[in-house]
Design a protein around this motif. Structure first.
Motif, PDB file in Angstrom:
ATOM      1  N   LEU A   1       0.830  -1.214   0.000  1.00 50.82           N
ATOM      2  CA  LEU A   1       0.000   0.000   0.000  1.00 50.82           C
ATOM      3  C   LEU A   1       0.862   1.261   0.000  1.00 50.82           C
ATOM      4  CD1 LEU A   1      -2.822  -0.793   2.603  1.00 50.82           C
ATOM      5  CD2 LEU A   1      -2.826  -1.238   0.165  1.00 50.82           C
ATOM      6  N   GLY A   2       1.989   1.187  -0.634  1.00 47.77           N
ATOM      7  CA  GLY A   2       2.874   2.347  -0.694  1.00 47.77           C
ATOM      8  C   GLY A   2       3.723   2.529   0.546  1.00 47.77           C
ATOM      9  N   ARG A   3       3.467   1.770   1.610  1.00 46.92           N
ATOM     10  CA  ARG A   3       4.229   1.929   2.847  1.00 46.92           C
ATOM     11  C   ARG A   3       5.441   1.028   2.837  1.00 46.92           C
ATOM     12  NH1 ARG A   3       1.283   4.442   7.197  1.00 46.92           N
ATOM     13  NH2 ARG A   3       3.289   4.378   8.276  1.00 46.92           N
ATOM     14  N   ASP A   4       6.568   1.583   3.257  1.00 48.27           N
ATOM     15  CA  ASP A   4       7.794   0.792   3.402  1.00 48.27           C
ATOM     16  C   ASP A   4       7.728   0.152   4.794  1.00 48.27           C
ATOM     17  OD1 ASP A   4      10.317  -0.239   3.259  1.00 48.27           O
ATOM     18  OD2 ASP A   4      11.342   1.694   3.132  1.00 48.27           O
ATOM     19  N   VAL A   5       7.612  -1.155   4.844  1.00 47.93           N
ATOM     20  CA  VAL A   5       7.390  -1.855   6.112  1.00 47.93           C
ATOM     21  C   VAL A   5       8.625  -2.680   6.474  1.00 47.93           C
ATOM     22  CG1 VAL A   5       5.953  -3.554   7.310  1.00 47.93           C
ATOM     23  CG2 VAL A   5       4.909  -1.996   5.641  1.00 47.93           C
TER      24      VAL A   5
ATOM     25  N   ASN B   1       9.238   1.569   8.210  1.00 47.80           N
ATOM     26  CA  ASN B   1      10.691   1.481   8.002  1.00 47.80           C
ATOM     27  C   ASN B   1      11.299   2.874   7.824  1.00 47.80           C
ATOM     28  OD1 ASN B   1      13.153   0.216   7.629  1.00 47.80           O
ATOM     29  ND2 ASN B   1      12.892   0.071   5.398  1.00 47.80           N
ATOM     30  N   ARG B   2      10.983   3.772   8.764  1.00 44.70           N
ATOM     31  CA  ARG B   2      11.447   5.162   8.620  1.00 44.70           C
ATOM     32  C   ARG B   2      11.700   5.714  10.012  1.00 44.70           C
ATOM     33  NH1 ARG B   2       8.336   9.830   5.119  1.00 44.70           N
ATOM     34  NH2 ARG B   2       9.648  11.555   5.785  1.00 44.70           N
ATOM     35  N   CYS B   3      12.929   5.960  10.311  1.00 45.58           N
ATOM     36  CA  CYS B   3      13.272   6.428  11.661  1.00 45.58           C
ATOM     37  C   CYS B   3      12.584   7.768  11.940  1.00 45.58           C
ATOM     38  CB  CYS B   3      14.789   6.575  11.797  1.00 45.58           C
ATOM     39  SG  CYS B   3      15.281   7.099  13.455  1.00 45.58           S
ATOM     40  N   ALA B   4      12.080   7.891  13.166  1.00 41.53           N
ATOM     41  CA  ALA B   4      11.370   9.124  13.559  1.00 41.53           C
ATOM     42  C   ALA B   4      12.313  10.315  13.656  1.00 41.53           C
ATOM     43  CB  ALA B   4      10.676   8.900  14.904  1.00 41.53           C
ATOM     44  N   HIS B   5      13.614  10.061  13.689  1.00 45.09           N
ATOM     45  CA  HIS B   5      14.561  11.165  13.838  1.00 45.09           C
ATOM     46  C   HIS B   5      14.865  11.835  12.495  1.00 45.09           C
ATOM     47  CE1 HIS B   5      18.935  12.534  14.716  1.00 45.09           C
ATOM     48  NE2 HIS B   5      18.085  13.486  15.101  1.00 45.09           N
ATOM     49  N   ARG B   6      15.525  11.139  11.564  1.00 41.07           N
ATOM     50  CA  ARG B   6      15.863  11.734  10.268  1.00 41.07           C
ATOM     51  C   ARG B   6      15.518  10.820   9.093  1.00 41.07           C
ATOM     52  NH1 ARG B   6      15.531  15.505  12.693  1.00 41.07           N
ATOM     53  NH2 ARG B   6      17.013  17.204  13.111  1.00 41.07           N
ATOM     54  N   SER B   7      14.483  10.001   9.306  1.00 36.39           N
ATOM     55  CA  SER B   7      13.934   9.193   8.202  1.00 36.39           C
ATOM     56  C   SER B   7      14.899   8.145   7.647  1.00 36.39           C
ATOM     57  CB  SER B   7      13.442  10.082   7.043  1.00 36.39           C
ATOM     58  OG  SER B   7      12.419  10.929   7.476  1.00 36.39           O
TER      59      SER B   7
ATOM     60  N   GLU C   1      15.025  -5.198  20.700  1.00 32.82           N
ATOM     61  CA  GLU C   1      15.014  -3.776  20.320  1.00 32.82           C
ATOM     62  C   GLU C   1      15.708  -3.574  18.986  1.00 32.82           C
ATOM     63  OE1 GLU C   1      16.577  -1.354  23.454  1.00 32.82           O
ATOM     64  OE2 GLU C   1      15.034  -2.024  24.885  1.00 32.82           O
ATOM     65  N   LEU C   2      15.177  -2.613  18.277  1.00 33.50           N
ATOM     66  CA  LEU C   2      15.711  -2.274  16.972  1.00 33.50           C
ATOM     67  C   LEU C   2      16.567  -1.018  17.134  1.00 33.50           C
ATOM     68  CD1 LEU C   2      15.487  -2.531  13.831  1.00 33.50           C
ATOM     69  CD2 LEU C   2      13.472  -1.075  14.027  1.00 33.50           C
ATOM     70  N   VAL C   3      17.767  -1.031  16.595  1.00 32.49           N
ATOM     71  CA  VAL C   3      18.665   0.116  16.739  1.00 32.49           C
ATOM     72  C   VAL C   3      18.845   0.768  15.375  1.00 32.49           C
ATOM     73  CG1 VAL C   3      20.942   0.886  17.521  1.00 32.49           C
ATOM     74  CG2 VAL C   3      19.872  -1.139  18.581  1.00 32.49           C
ATOM     75  N   CYS C   4      18.542   2.066  15.283  1.00 27.76           N
ATOM     76  CA  CYS C   4      18.708   2.771  14.010  1.00 27.76           C
ATOM     77  C   CYS C   4      20.202   2.873  13.682  1.00 27.76           C
ATOM     78  CB  CYS C   4      18.089   4.173  14.091  1.00 27.76           C
ATOM     79  SG  CYS C   4      18.321   5.113  12.553  1.00 27.76           S
ATOM     80  N   GLY C   5      20.527   2.628  12.416  1.00 26.69           N
ATOM     81  CA  GLY C   5      21.933   2.614  12.005  1.00 26.69           C
ATOM     82  C   GLY C   5      22.528   3.996  11.789  1.00 26.69           C
ATOM     83  N   TYR C   6      21.742   5.055  11.970  1.00 29.33           N
ATOM     84  CA  TYR C   6      22.284   6.404  11.729  1.00 29.33           C
ATOM     85  C   TYR C   6      22.778   7.043  13.037  1.00 29.33           C
ATOM     86  CZ  TYR C   6      22.557  10.736   8.915  1.00 29.33           C
ATOM     87  OH  TYR C   6      22.981  11.848   8.223  1.00 29.33           O
TER      88      TYR C   6
ATOM     89  N   ARG D   1      20.838  10.717  25.777  1.00 25.90           N
ATOM     90  CA  ARG D   1      19.682  11.563  26.141  1.00 25.90           C
ATOM     91  C   ARG D   1      18.616  10.808  26.928  1.00 25.90           C
ATOM     92  NH1 ARG D   1      22.524  14.918  24.781  1.00 25.90           N
ATOM     93  NH2 ARG D   1      22.481  16.423  23.075  1.00 25.90           N
ATOM     94  N   GLY D   2      18.816   9.544  27.198  1.00 27.57           N
ATOM     95  CA  GLY D   2      17.811   8.781  27.941  1.00 27.57           C
ATOM     96  C   GLY D   2      16.670   8.348  27.044  1.00 27.57           C
ATOM     97  N   ALA D   3      15.478   8.216  27.660  1.00 28.86           N
ATOM     98  CA  ALA D   3      14.316   7.710  26.918  1.00 28.86           C
ATOM     99  C   ALA D   3      13.315   8.832  26.692  1.00 28.86           C
ATOM    100  CB  ALA D   3      13.660   6.583  27.686  1.00 28.86           C
ATOM    101  N   PRO D   4      13.152   9.318  25.460  1.00 33.78           N
ATOM    102  CA  PRO D   4      12.191  10.402  25.210  1.00 33.78           C
ATOM    103  C   PRO D   4      10.776   9.860  25.226  1.00 33.78           C
ATOM    104  CG  PRO D   4      13.134   9.641  23.160  1.00 33.78           C
ATOM    105  CD  PRO D   4      13.759   8.822  24.245  1.00 33.78           C
ATOM    106  N   SER D   5       9.832  10.611  25.725  1.00 35.93           N
ATOM    107  CA  SER D   5       8.451  10.146  25.684  1.00 35.93           C
ATOM    108  C   SER D   5       7.810  10.609  24.385  1.00 35.93           C
ATOM    109  CB  SER D   5       7.672  10.692  26.894  1.00 35.93           C
ATOM    110  OG  SER D   5       7.645  12.097  26.818  1.00 35.93           O
ATOM    111  N   GLY D   6       6.940   9.778  23.867  1.00 34.32           N
ATOM    112  CA  GLY D   6       6.129  10.192  22.721  1.00 34.32           C
ATOM    113  C   GLY D   6       6.766  10.024  21.357  1.00 34.32           C
ATOM    114  N   VAL D   7       8.040   9.629  21.292  1.00 34.54           N
ATOM    115  CA  VAL D   7       8.631   9.426  19.972  1.00 34.54           C
ATOM    116  C   VAL D   7       8.352   7.982  19.554  1.00 34.54           C
ATOM    117  CG1 VAL D   7      10.778   9.352  18.637  1.00 34.54           C
ATOM    118  CG2 VAL D   7      10.402  11.161  20.321  1.00 34.54           C
ATOM    119  N   LYS D   8       7.785   7.812  18.367  1.00 31.62           N
ATOM    120  CA  LYS D   8       7.315   6.490  17.977  1.00 31.62           C
ATOM    121  C   LYS D   8       7.280   6.388  16.456  1.00 31.62           C
ATOM    122  CE  LYS D   8       3.334   3.414  18.780  1.00 31.62           C
ATOM    123  NZ  LYS D   8       3.325   2.837  17.438  1.00 31.62           N
ATOM    124  N   VAL D   9       7.493   5.171  15.974  1.00 31.81           N
ATOM    125  CA  VAL D   9       7.193   4.890  14.567  1.00 31.81           C
ATOM    126  C   VAL D   9       5.956   3.993  14.543  1.00 31.81           C
ATOM    127  CG1 VAL D   9       9.575   5.121  13.767  1.00 31.81           C
ATOM    128  CG2 VAL D   9       8.729   2.863  14.465  1.00 31.81           C
ATOM    129  N   SER D  10       5.228   4.013  13.444  1.00 34.83           N
ATOM    130  CA  SER D  10       3.991   3.218  13.356  1.00 34.83           C
ATOM    131  C   SER D  10       4.317   1.734  13.458  1.00 34.83           C
ATOM    132  CB  SER D  10       3.291   3.460  12.022  1.00 34.83           C
ATOM    133  OG  SER D  10       2.938   4.813  11.912  1.00 34.83           O
TER     134      SER D  10
END
Ligand code: FES
Ligand code: FE2
Length: 377
Positions: free
Chosen positions: A57-61, A76-82, A94-99, A116-125
């Motif tokens: 459906l167009g989504r990168d999963v 499949n898109r990091c909430a920080h810099r995609s 746990e999944l670790v972003c490679g960037y 920076r510890g654990a930020p609240s509210g940052v999430k990917v679908s």
């Protein structure tokens, strides 16, 4: 007065003019994809502790398994810099972003930002998955609507007494065209003349039953030669058979079919009836491309590797012809400059058109939900 030539008066009646069907609004390659439905996202053995990605459906999963074996699907898109999360790695579950090393849990919540510890509210679908081996289903729309009971009960390998072979095609065409193709068996006589088609096929009457958003068809071809491929594999050379073909549009992600071939002159110890179940799992990749997994199960020659191999090759060749035809049609639609062109439809197109209208209504019903971020392009 000039008399009409006798030959014209006594000759055969002209063929009936095919009846045209009045056009109604139906899904086509421009219709928004339907998010609130189950689609096969992968075969079970494609999801492992290695990070894998698949576009649906167009989504990168992003797909992987937890240490427990449970499958996980995240955007499949990091909430920080995609950055694609599939370029990262797993640390336990746990999944670790490679960037920059953000850690996500299997629900998509960011649980650690290095330094920076654990930020609240940052999430990917994250998306619901249901595994019914050998397939894994995904629901990409409103997650609160993902009812497991809506997954069709049709299953490729669950019944004893059946032997299945399977395959996959990537088709550069919108998925609605594959749904229409599967209900349109008049093409068997021409596109598949060497394998599953016989010339009578284009002329058999169809029974069509449209109920509860599903479309069922039945065709009975009585006392005819068997089609070339089955004639060979069922040992029916030179024989007459009855052939009953049932098609069933079940959902945007599934079409199922059954074929019965009845030998009209069985010898002692010969099998009288041969049955095939064909399942077509259809997942839109983008607006212009489709994932297509197929399974075909038989109840004859169940232990024969030779018959399995021949069915696999024969069906692959047949479905390759469908893929080639659908891609050729899509290419014409993309490139032809005639913007006033309208396709003609006939009564034999009724089951396919009914399916397209159901898909259009389902897409229309989702229009208010398009803010959900599902890519329609
Ligand atoms: S892009 Fe993923 S941590 Fe920065
Ligand atoms: Fe076909």
């Amino acid at each position: 007065m000039t008399e009409a030539p006798a030959a014209l008066e006594s000759g055969p009646a002209p063929p009936p003019v095919p009846r045209l069907v009045a056009p109604k609004r139906h899904a086509d390659e421009h219709t928004p994809l339907i998010a609130n439905a189950w689609y096969v996202v992968a075969k079970s053995d494609e999801i492992s502790r290695q990070l894998n990605r698949r576009r649906v459906l167009g989504r990168d999963v992003l797909l992987y398994r937890k240490q427990s074996g449970e499958p996980v699907a995240l955007s499949n898109r990091c909430a920080h810099r995609s950055y694609p999360l599939s370029n990262g790695y797993l640390d336990g579950d746990e999944l670790v972003c490679g960037y920059h090393g953000l850690h996500y849990d299997a629900k998509g919540f960011c649980v650690r930002v290095p330094g920076r510890g654990a930020p609240s509210g940052v999430k990917v679908s994250s998306f619901k998955l249901i595994e019914r081996a050998p397939l894994v289903w995904i629901w990409l729309g409103d997650q609160s609507l993902a009812d497991e009971g809506l997954i069709s009960q049709h299953h490729p390998t669950e019944d004893a007494g059946w032997t299945a072979v399977s395959g996959y095609f990537h088709i550069k065409s919108n998925y609605v065209h594959l749904h229409e193709n599967l209900h349109d068996l008049t093409h068997f006589s021409y596109l598949h003349a060497q394998t599953i088609g016989t010339k009578e096929f284009a002329e058999i009457p169809i029974t069509v039953d449209i109920q509860d958003g599903e479309v069922r068809t039945r065709r009975e071809l009585l006392n005819h030669p068997a089609p070339p491929m089955w004639e060979e594999l069922m040992n029916l050379r030179g024989k007459r058979v009855d052939r009953i073909i049932e098609g069933h549009y079940c959902s945007p992600g599934l079409h199922s079919a059954r074929l019965t071939i009845r030998d009209l002159s069985p010898k002692a110890n010969d099998l009288e009836e041969f049955h095939l179940r064909i399942l077509h799992f259809i997942s839109p990749e983008t607006q212009d491309s489709t994932h297509y997994w197929w399974f075909i199960a038989r109840d004859f020659a169940q232990t024969s590797a030779e018959v399995s191999g021949a069915v696999e090759v024969g069906i692959s060749n047949t479905f390759q012809q469908d893929k080639d035809a659908l891609e050729a049609i899509s290419e014409v639609k993309r490139t032809d400059g005639n913007t006033s062109f309208r396709e003609a439809s006939f009564l034999s197109d009724r089951p396919g058109m009914a399916t397209l209208r159901i898909l259009q209504r389902a897409a229309d019903a989702e229009q208010p939900q398009h803010a959900d971020g599902i890519s329609r392009a």
